[in-house]
Design a protein around this motif. Structure first.
Motif, mmCIF file in Angstrom:
data_model
loop_
_atom_site.group_PDB
_atom_site.id
_atom_site.type_symbol
_atom_site.label_atom_id
_atom_site.label_comp_id
_atom_site.label_asym_id
_atom_site.label_seq_id
_atom_site.Cartn_x
_atom_site.Cartn_y
_atom_site.Cartn_z
ATOM 1 N N LEU A 57 10.160 3.583 -4.132
ATOM 2 C CA LEU A 57 9.022 3.298 -3.249
ATOM 3 C C LEU A 57 9.500 2.911 -1.860
ATOM 4 O O LEU A 57 10.666 2.558 -1.671
ATOM 5 C CB LEU A 57 8.154 2.184 -3.838
ATOM 6 N N GLU A 58 8.572 3.000 -0.906
ATOM 7 C CA GLU A 58 8.872 2.473 0.421
ATOM 8 C C GLU A 58 7.782 1.476 0.797
ATOM 9 O O GLU A 58 6.641 1.577 0.323
ATOM 10 C CB GLU A 58 8.950 3.588 1.470
ATOM 11 N N ILE A 59 8.194 0.507 1.602
ATOM 12 C CA ILE A 59 7.212 -0.420 2.150
ATOM 13 C C ILE A 59 7.150 -0.123 3.642
ATOM 14 O O ILE A 59 8.138 -0.262 4.360
ATOM 15 C CB ILE A 59 7.606 -1.891 1.895
ATOM 16 N N ASN A 82 4.640 -0.546 7.067
ATOM 17 C CA ASN A 82 3.473 -1.282 7.579
ATOM 18 C C ASN A 82 2.825 -2.153 6.507
ATOM 19 O O ASN A 82 1.603 -2.159 6.369
ATOM 20 C CB ASN A 82 2.406 -0.313 8.108
ATOM 21 N N GLU A 83 3.614 -2.867 5.743
ATOM 22 C CA GLU A 83 3.127 -3.726 4.660
ATOM 23 C C GLU A 83 2.287 -2.967 3.637
ATOM 24 O O GLU A 83 1.417 -3.527 2.980
ATOM 25 C CB GLU A 83 2.340 -4.927 5.207
ATOM 26 N N GLN A 84 2.584 -1.693 3.506
ATOM 27 C CA GLN A 84 1.884 -0.880 2.517
ATOM 28 C C GLN A 84 2.941 -0.262 1.609
ATOM 29 O O GLN A 84 3.962 0.236 2.094
ATOM 30 C CB GLN A 84 1.107 0.205 3.269
ATOM 31 N N ILE A 85 2.689 -0.314 0.279
ATOM 32 C CA ILE A 85 3.658 0.249 -0.657
ATOM 33 C C ILE A 85 3.268 1.690 -0.974
ATOM 34 O O ILE A 85 2.157 1.958 -1.432
ATOM 35 C CB ILE A 85 3.705 -0.577 -1.955
ATOM 36 N N ASN A 86 4.170 2.616 -0.695
ATOM 37 C CA ASN A 86 3.923 4.029 -0.997
ATOM 38 C C ASN A 86 4.934 4.504 -2.035
ATOM 39 O O ASN A 86 6.114 4.180 -1.954
ATOM 40 C CB ASN A 86 4.062 4.874 0.260
ATOM 41 N N ASP A 87 4.429 5.255 -2.995
ATOM 42 C CA ASP A 87 5.294 5.803 -4.036
ATOM 43 C C ASP A 87 6.022 7.009 -3.459
ATOM 44 O O ASP A 87 5.398 7.901 -2.897
ATOM 45 C CB ASP A 87 4.404 6.226 -5.220
ATOM 46 N N SER A 111 11.007 1.862 7.621
ATOM 47 C CA SER A 111 10.474 1.319 6.368
ATOM 48 C C SER A 111 11.590 0.752 5.492
ATOM 49 O O SER A 111 12.764 1.047 5.700
ATOM 50 C CB SER A 111 9.746 2.432 5.612
ATOM 51 N N HIS A 112 11.185 -0.075 4.555
ATOM 52 C CA HIS A 112 12.126 -0.573 3.543
ATOM 53 C C HIS A 112 12.028 0.372 2.353
ATOM 54 O O HIS A 112 10.929 0.736 1.957
ATOM 55 C CB HIS A 112 11.720 -1.967 3.069
#
Ligand code: ADP
Ligand code: MG
Length: 375
Positions: free
Chosen positions: A148-150, A152-157, A216-217
């Motif tokens: 996953l990536e984080i 903008n404080e959003q978690i995307n798969d 992103s993280h």
């Protein structure tokens, strides 16, 4: 017995790039003493020494980094301990190189000497599993991966097209990401394919500092479960192994980043500044002070709650350049790494035993019933 283990902190100094060598004459702002794991920053008026658990200079190879940092944590994960490796540092300092390898590598480079910690750890885990299974006929493994990536404080798969997933916490499951895709993997090659599928989906944007700068993280996770039958008793082990490539830690200058970029910068700084706050609170706790740790203030720290101050063997690799041009950011990275060293974790092997397979089946039945009731 939990092992009271401090978070391990390594600093890796990357070779200077052409710009640093040509525009800044290769001037250095630090000296490395690998024999005493010391970095001396050329600060004024007096040089400042920093000591870490491990220090690698420009000559350290990807293989050595894996042997010192990756292998011990990967081995512990196979024994049922959770493990986490973070790469921290300003954009261009070598985080992605350390975790994955140079950007020229792709899914076909399964044996490249340039591979980073992540492909090497996957390869090591599968080859160890193979050996273990040969050694012991009653042993079975189940390995799953997620990515996953984080942003903008959003978690995307990164393995599916699902966006904005939520972090949840549950007494039994611990902290997890709801609806995150988990793929069962059988070997190194298959896992590498998923890794590269995810990398292609990763968000990258251009800044004035580095064209490919990652905003992103990214968190790659292996969930490892094993069961082994010994004298009619099942020994069950489970662990999570997270490998994290953090977004650049540099302070953002508003003149360079506008609009969307600036919004991203704020969000990235939020996760990283909360990471800094969490580490500061944990350092205070290690000194006997009473502190509440605000893990839930960012997605990153909530998701990785166990990795910091919890049940995990954790290593932070701080990446820096030796160039005088990077002095300010290098100083801030070295300071961050110095604080992180004080964080105490208490890792315990996640081992469970069950009498017989019948008992196991009964347990499953009970759980299924509970699930039904909950619906
Ligand atoms: P980050 O992910 O921290 O932004 P990168 O890992 O992309 O930085 O590194 C920036 C550049 O420097 C890349 O071209 C990378 O291949 C190179 N690089 C980084 N670390 C090393 C190293 N230890 N040896 C050789 N090249 C490196
Ligand atoms: Mg990167």
């Amino acid at each position: 017995m939990p092992e009271n283990d401090n978070v391990k902190v390594a600093v890796r100094v990357r070779p200077q790039n052409t710009k640093e060598r040509e525009d800044f004459s290769g001037n250095r702002c630090l000296e490395v003493d690998i024999s005493s794991n010391k970095i001396t920053l050329d600060s004024k008026p007096t040089p400042k020494p920093f000591i870490y658990d491990f220090v690698g200079d420009e000559d350290i190879t990807q293989e050595e980094i894996f042997e010192v940092i990756g292998m011990p944590i990967a081995s512990s994960c196979l024994a049922g301990y959770n493990g986490t490796i973070f790469a921290y540092g300003q954009t261009g300092a070598g985080k992605t190189f350390t975790i994955l390898g140079p950007s020229t590598l792709d899914v076909n480079d399964i044996e490249s000497t340039q591979r980073g910690l992540l492909p090497r750890s996957i390869e090591f885990i599968f080859s160890s599993v193979k050996k273990e299974i040969k050694r012991c006929s009653g042993l079975e493994f189940l390995i799953k991966c997620s990515f996953l990536e984080i942003y903008n404080e959003q978690i995307n798969d990164l393995l599916s097209d699902q966006k904005n997933l939520q972090v949840r916490e549950d007494v039994k499951k611990g902290v997890y990401v709801d609806n995150l895709q988990q793929e069962t993997v059988a070997n190194y090659e298959e896992t590498l394919e998923l890794l590269y599928k995810g990398i292609r989906n990763r968000h990258v944007g251009a800044t004035s500092m580095n064209k490919e700068s990652s905003r992103s993280h990214s968190v790659f996770t292996l969930a490892i479960e094993s069961k082994e039958k010994q004298d009619n008793v099942w020994n069950l082990r489970s662990s999570l192994f997270h490998l994290i490539d953090l977004a650049g830690s540099e302070r953002q200058k508003s003149t360079e980043t506008m609009g969307e970029r600036l919004k991203e910068a704020g969000m990235i700084n939020k996760s990283l500044s909360v990471l800094g706050n969490v580490i500061n609170s944990l350092v205070d706790i290690s000194e006997g002070k009473n502190r509440h740790v605000h893990y839930r203030d960012s997605k990153l720290t909530f998701l990785l709650k166990d990795s910091l101050g919890g049940n995990s063997k954790t290593c932070i690799i701080a990446n820096v350049s030796s160039s005088s041009a990077a002095y300010g950011e290098t100083l801030s990275t070295l300071r961050f790494a110095e604080r992180a060293k004080m964080v105490k974790n208490s890792a315990i092997a996640n081992v469970d035993t069950l009498g017989t397979i019948t008992e196991l089946r009964e347990e499953i039945k009970k759980l299924q019933l509970k699930l039904k009731e909950a619906k």
